[in-house]
Design a protein around this motif. Structure first.
Motif, PDB file in Angstrom:
ATOM      1  N   GLY B 194      32.715  43.785  46.341  1.00  0.00           N
ATOM      2  CA  GLY B 194      32.605  45.229  46.487  1.00  0.00           C
ATOM      3  C   GLY B 194      32.003  45.659  47.809  1.00  0.00           C
ATOM      4  N   ARG B 195      31.618  44.686  48.647  1.00  0.00           N
ATOM      5  CA  ARG B 195      31.012  45.040  49.930  1.00  0.00           C
ATOM      6  C   ARG B 195      32.050  45.281  51.023  1.00  0.00           C
ATOM      7  NH1 ARG B 195      27.502  40.802  48.368  1.00  0.00           N
ATOM      8  NH2 ARG B 195      28.671  39.378  49.695  1.00  0.00           N
ATOM      9  N   ALA B 196      33.271  44.816  50.802  1.00  0.00           N
ATOM     10  CA  ALA B 196      34.360  45.040  51.760  1.00  0.00           C
ATOM     11  C   ALA B 196      34.033  44.510  53.150  1.00  0.00           C
ATOM     12  CB  ALA B 196      34.736  46.530  51.817  1.00  0.00           C
ATOM     13  N   GLU B 197      33.478  43.302  53.183  1.00  0.00           N
ATOM     14  CA  GLU B 197      33.133  42.665  54.446  1.00  0.00           C
ATOM     15  C   GLU B 197      33.669  41.235  54.467  1.00  0.00           C
ATOM     16  OE1 GLU B 197      28.767  44.573  55.582  1.00  0.00           O
ATOM     17  OE2 GLU B 197      28.880  42.586  54.671  1.00  0.00           O
ATOM     18  N   THR B 198      34.142  40.799  55.628  1.00  0.00           N
ATOM     19  CA  THR B 198      34.471  39.389  55.810  1.00  0.00           C
ATOM     20  C   THR B 198      33.963  38.964  57.186  1.00  0.00           C
ATOM     21  OG1 THR B 198      36.484  39.670  54.499  1.00  0.00           O
ATOM     22  CG2 THR B 198      36.309  37.645  55.764  1.00  0.00           C
ATOM     23  N   ARG B 199      33.402  37.760  57.240  1.00  0.00           N
ATOM     24  CA  ARG B 199      32.934  37.207  58.518  1.00  0.00           C
ATOM     25  C   ARG B 199      33.538  35.820  58.670  1.00  0.00           C
ATOM     26  NH1 ARG B 199      28.499  39.426  55.959  1.00  0.00           N
ATOM     27  NH2 ARG B 199      27.924  37.420  55.067  1.00  0.00           N
ATOM     28  N   ALA B 200      33.998  35.523  59.875  1.00  0.00           N
ATOM     29  CA  ALA B 200      34.647  34.225  60.064  1.00  0.00           C
ATOM     30  C   ALA B 200      34.558  33.741  61.505  1.00  0.00           C
ATOM     31  CB  ALA B 200      36.117  34.314  59.653  1.00  0.00           C
ATOM     32  N   PRO B 223      42.020  38.246  55.991  1.00  0.00           N
ATOM     33  CA  PRO B 223      42.550  38.950  54.815  1.00  0.00           C
ATOM     34  C   PRO B 223      41.940  40.349  54.726  1.00  0.00           C
ATOM     35  CG  PRO B 223      41.799  36.733  54.227  1.00  0.00           C
ATOM     36  CD  PRO B 223      41.335  36.988  55.632  1.00  0.00           C
ATOM     37  N   PRO B 224      42.697  41.322  54.230  1.00  0.00           N
ATOM     38  CA  PRO B 224      42.212  42.709  54.190  1.00  0.00           C
ATOM     39  C   PRO B 224      40.894  42.839  53.427  1.00  0.00           C
ATOM     40  CG  PRO B 224      44.546  42.617  53.600  1.00  0.00           C
ATOM     41  CD  PRO B 224      44.060  41.196  53.692  1.00  0.00           C
ATOM     42  N   THR B 225      39.996  43.663  53.944  1.00  0.00           N
ATOM     43  CA  THR B 225      38.742  43.965  53.243  1.00  0.00           C
ATOM     44  C   THR B 225      39.003  44.529  51.849  1.00  0.00           C
ATOM     45  OG1 THR B 225      38.792  46.143  54.284  1.00  0.00           O
ATOM     46  CG2 THR B 225      37.392  44.459  55.314  1.00  0.00           C
ATOM     47  N   ALA B 226      40.172  45.155  51.676  1.00  0.00           N
ATOM     48  CA  ALA B 226      40.487  45.765  50.372  1.00  0.00           C
ATOM     49  C   ALA B 226      40.453  44.722  49.259  1.00  0.00           C
ATOM     50  CB  ALA B 226      41.856  46.445  50.424  1.00  0.00           C
ATOM     51  N   PHE B 227      40.756  43.448  49.588  1.00  0.00           N
ATOM     52  CA  PHE B 227      40.718  42.394  48.558  1.00  0.00           C
ATOM     53  C   PHE B 227      39.293  42.229  48.020  1.00  0.00           C
ATOM     54  CE2 PHE B 227      44.602  39.915  50.446  1.00  0.00           C
ATOM     55  CZ  PHE B 227      45.421  40.984  50.132  1.00  0.00           C
ATOM     56  N   ASP B 228      38.293  42.458  48.887  1.00  0.00           N
ATOM     57  CA  ASP B 228      36.896  42.333  48.466  1.00  0.00           C
ATOM     58  C   ASP B 228      36.452  43.532  47.620  1.00  0.00           C
ATOM     59  OD1 ASP B 228      34.510  40.874  48.395  1.00  0.00           O
ATOM     60  OD2 ASP B 228      33.675  41.949  50.110  1.00  0.00           O
ATOM     61  N   LEU B 229      37.342  44.538  47.525  1.00  0.00           N
ATOM     62  CA  LEU B 229      37.101  45.697  46.650  1.00  0.00           C
ATOM     63  C   LEU B 229      37.873  45.565  45.345  1.00  0.00           C
ATOM     64  CD1 LEU B 229      37.431  48.471  49.388  1.00  0.00           C
ATOM     65  CD2 LEU B 229      35.321  47.750  48.249  1.00  0.00           C
ATOM     66  N   GLY B 251      35.551  29.034  73.826  1.00  0.00           N
ATOM     67  CA  GLY B 251      34.777  28.709  72.634  1.00  0.00           C
ATOM     68  C   GLY B 251      35.202  29.589  71.477  1.00  0.00           C
ATOM     69  N   PRO B 252      34.827  29.203  70.259  1.00  0.00           N
ATOM     70  CA  PRO B 252      35.276  29.960  69.087  1.00  0.00           C
ATOM     71  C   PRO B 252      34.668  31.360  69.048  1.00  0.00           C
ATOM     72  CG  PRO B 252      33.737  28.218  68.447  1.00  0.00           C
ATOM     73  CD  PRO B 252      34.034  28.023  69.896  1.00  0.00           C
ATOM     74  N   LEU B 253      35.444  32.284  68.527  1.00  0.00           N
ATOM     75  CA  LEU B 253      34.994  33.660  68.327  1.00  0.00           C
ATOM     76  C   LEU B 253      34.353  33.786  66.953  1.00  0.00           C
ATOM     77  CD1 LEU B 253      38.355  35.317  69.468  1.00  0.00           C
ATOM     78  CD2 LEU B 253      36.267  35.129  70.853  1.00  0.00           C
ATOM     79  N   ARG B 254      33.539  34.805  66.785  1.00  0.00           N
ATOM     80  CA  ARG B 254      33.127  35.228  65.450  1.00  0.00           C
ATOM     81  C   ARG B 254      33.688  36.632  65.226  1.00  0.00           C
ATOM     82  NH1 ARG B 254      27.310  34.296  67.171  1.00  0.00           N
ATOM     83  NH2 ARG B 254      28.554  34.413  69.074  1.00  0.00           N
ATOM     84  N   VAL B 255      34.368  36.807  64.106  1.00  0.00           N
ATOM     85  CA  VAL B 255      35.007  38.081  63.783  1.00  0.00           C
ATOM     86  C   VAL B 255      34.386  38.610  62.499  1.00  0.00           C
ATOM     87  CG1 VAL B 255      37.195  39.234  63.272  1.00  0.00           C
ATOM     88  CG2 VAL B 255      37.162  37.283  64.832  1.00  0.00           C
ATOM     89  N   ALA B 256      33.948  39.847  62.528  1.00  0.00           N
ATOM     90  CA  ALA B 256      33.406  40.495  61.332  1.00  0.00           C
ATOM     91  C   ALA B 256      34.201  41.758  61.070  1.00  0.00           C
ATOM     92  CB  ALA B 256      31.928  40.837  61.527  1.00  0.00           C
ATOM     93  N   ILE B 257      34.733  41.895  59.854  1.00  0.00           N
ATOM     94  CA  ILE B 257      35.464  43.109  59.505  1.00  0.00           C
ATOM     95  C   ILE B 257      34.756  43.800  58.349  1.00  0.00           C
ATOM     96  CG2 ILE B 257      37.679  42.257  60.357  1.00  0.00           C
ATOM     97  CD1 ILE B 257      38.522  41.725  57.478  1.00  0.00           C
ATOM     98  N   ARG B 258      34.893  45.109  58.303  1.00  0.00           N
ATOM     99  CA  ARG B 258      34.159  45.890  57.323  1.00  0.00           C
ATOM    100  C   ARG B 258      34.879  47.212  57.054  1.00  0.00           C
ATOM    101  NH1 ARG B 258      28.341  48.656  58.436  1.00  0.00           N
ATOM    102  NH2 ARG B 258      29.698  49.818  59.845  1.00  0.00           N
ATOM    103  N   THR B 259      34.789  47.690  55.833  1.00  0.00           N
ATOM    104  CA  THR B 259      35.345  48.983  55.433  1.00  0.00           C
ATOM    105  C   THR B 259      34.247  49.813  54.801  1.00  0.00           C
ATOM    106  OG1 THR B 259      37.619  48.232  55.125  1.00  0.00           O
ATOM    107  CG2 THR B 259      36.906  50.076  53.751  1.00  0.00           C
ATOM    108  N   LEU B 260      34.183  51.090  55.157  1.00  0.00           N
ATOM    109  CA  LEU B 260      33.194  51.992  54.559  1.00  0.00           C
ATOM    110  C   LEU B 260      33.836  53.096  53.723  1.00  0.00           C
ATOM    111  CD1 LEU B 260      30.626  52.526  57.468  1.00  0.00           C
ATOM    112  CD2 LEU B 260      30.303  51.213  55.359  1.00  0.00           C
ATOM    113  N   ASN B 261      35.117  53.379  53.962  1.00  0.00           N
ATOM    114  CA  ASN B 261      35.674  54.587  53.369  1.00  0.00           C
ATOM    115  C   ASN B 261      37.038  54.399  52.703  1.00  0.00           C
ATOM    116  OD1 ASN B 261      35.538  57.310  52.704  1.00  0.00           O
ATOM    117  ND2 ASN B 261      36.504  57.980  54.631  1.00  0.00           N
TER     118      ASN B 261
END
Lengths: 292, 292
Positions: B194-200, B223-229, B251-261
């Motif tokens: 339910g947090r709608a966040e992914t970090r990788a 994967p879409p944050t919507a799956f975490d909802l 070097g490797p990236l860090r990607v953080a995605i998030r949905t609030l609305n």
């Protein structure tokens, strides 16, 4: 404006007869169809700061033309790139329909003015998808919280600024009822917080209720977050994208702007706009340049 | 891919010879000038999920053509509207130069394919301003913090997914070294947070270093944050805007995605991309539709 707020608490400005369709904002964003897809407009001097026509106002003018040209009325996601500085006076908006779908339509718009020789100069270019906000489902799963800020009578507006800011000439300040949380305005008195955040109550000064077009203005009317970082130069917008997510109900808006990444002479500025029913009605992000 | 990570800790995938200019990603985003402002391309089937060509890959192809057409090379802020579903195969990209300034150039691009009758169908429309990342000042005042996530060997990638996800066919998963924080992947085992966040952690699987074009891909590959909802349908992108703020170091990236609305059947999805020097190199936001 400063007088009106205490009497009305969170109710916004004293109404001065502004209604959707017949208000300062509606008259100043009017567009006149000239030929299919082309519109004339007269950019008003009423929405300027230090002589510069506000980018949110410009966006609203062009968005109004594009909403007329497309089969859908409401901007769902709209992006503007700011090319050259606009001036009060005549403008033309040329629109192109890219795709008309069942639920969304996509189009572009160019707002142009004329140089001394009469040649066209493009001011802003838009790319946007429009839909029908009233057709959206009722689900609201918003995870963000509305900004916390004191009641308007304990916030400060343009009339409450110190003497030295009187030179900061803004016709737009007279069109808006804006009341900012003093905790976010330390920079006004020479003590920027470094948090790059501003929160404020916001309405059109004549009491006209918010709508999707006025939300495009609302996201770009607060002083730049860069001022809260100690930056003292101008901060022109390169690009502004606004998502309008719901039709706002009448009543004052709350606008919160924030920057996380000032670097290399640029920064992003994010805005959230909440309506008086605690609905997150618009989200925006702009890329701006920090000029020295 | 799962084998490579433990041996290299935070060092990213085992290099397989991919270098900028000569890698899977470079070959699959190649564009061929045809006439002034027009480019041919061959959309690869290598960057698809369930048969759908990835939106970040499409953006990178069109952005590469636009970077060739404009006097500046690096996308500073780039917006794409997704009009119709792309398919692997031939495509044409038509660009228009809107304005060429000293520090920034603005242009548009259309990526088109062909229907059964050979008629052109527009897939995506772009509006973007390009500049020179190497010309930016050295100031970095970033207020955000890099995402915290376990080292790659304690994160999970496509090869670590449960049996039932084997049907989730993704050629793109084979092109990427992606290792997500298991704390953000509860939805994979039926327990969305339910947090709608992914970090990788994220890199190109052949070891090719990140650059501004591959950042356009990186923001749209998790994967879409919507799956975490708890949402189970597809989440097609309506519009995606990316700000590239610095040239990433190898070097490797860090990607953080998030949905609030999430509301009214739509949601915004924000991404931050950090490079291995702890620099916030890209920020993006997309508007997407939650399909049932």
């Amino acid at each position: 404006m400063a007088d009106a707020a205490p009497q009305r608490a969170a109710g916004g400005p004293e109404p001065r007869g502004g209604t959707i369709g017949d208000s300062e904002f509606d008259r100043d964003t009017a567009v006149t169809p000239r030929s299919p897809g082309e519109y004339g407009a007269e950019l008003s001097g009423n929405w300027s700061v230090l002589g510069a026509v506000n980018g949110g106002y410009l966006l609203a003018v062009a968005a109004r033309a594009l909403g007329d040209a497309l089969p859908h009325r409401d901007p769902f996601t709209i992006t503007a790139h700011y090319l050259t500085a606009s001036r009060p006076g005549p403008a033309v908006i040329r629109t192109e329909r890219v795709r008309a779908g069942r639920t969304l339509s996509t189009g572009t718009a160019s707002l142009l003015q004329y140089d001394e020789g009469g040649a066209e100069v493009e001011r802003i270019r838009l790319l946007a998808s429009y839909g029908d906000l009233d057709a959206l489902g009722p689900d609201v799963g918003t995870l963000a919280k509305p900004p916390t800020l004191p009641p308007p009578e304990r916030c400060v507006g343009p009339d409450d600024m110190p003497e030295e800011w009187a030179a900061f000439e803004s016709t737009m300040a007279q069109r808006l009822w804006a009341k900012a949380d003093p905790a976010t305005l330390g920079w006004v008195r020479g003590a920027p917080s470094g948090r790059a955040e501003t929160r404020a109550w916001m309405a059109l000064a004549d009491g006209r209720a918010p709508d999707p077009l006025s939300l495009l203005l609302a996201v770009d009317t607060l002083p730049p977050t860069a001022f809260d970082l100690g930056h003292q130069g101008w901060v022109p917008t390169v690009e502004l994208t606004v998502h309008v997510r719901a039709r706002p109900v009448p009543g004052p808006l709350r606008v919160a702007i924030r920057t996380l990444n000032p670097a290399g002479g640029y920064l992003e500025e994010d805005a959230e706009v909440w309506d008086s029913a605690d609905r997150l009605v618009a989200q925006s992000r702009q890329l701006a340049r920090m000029e020295r």
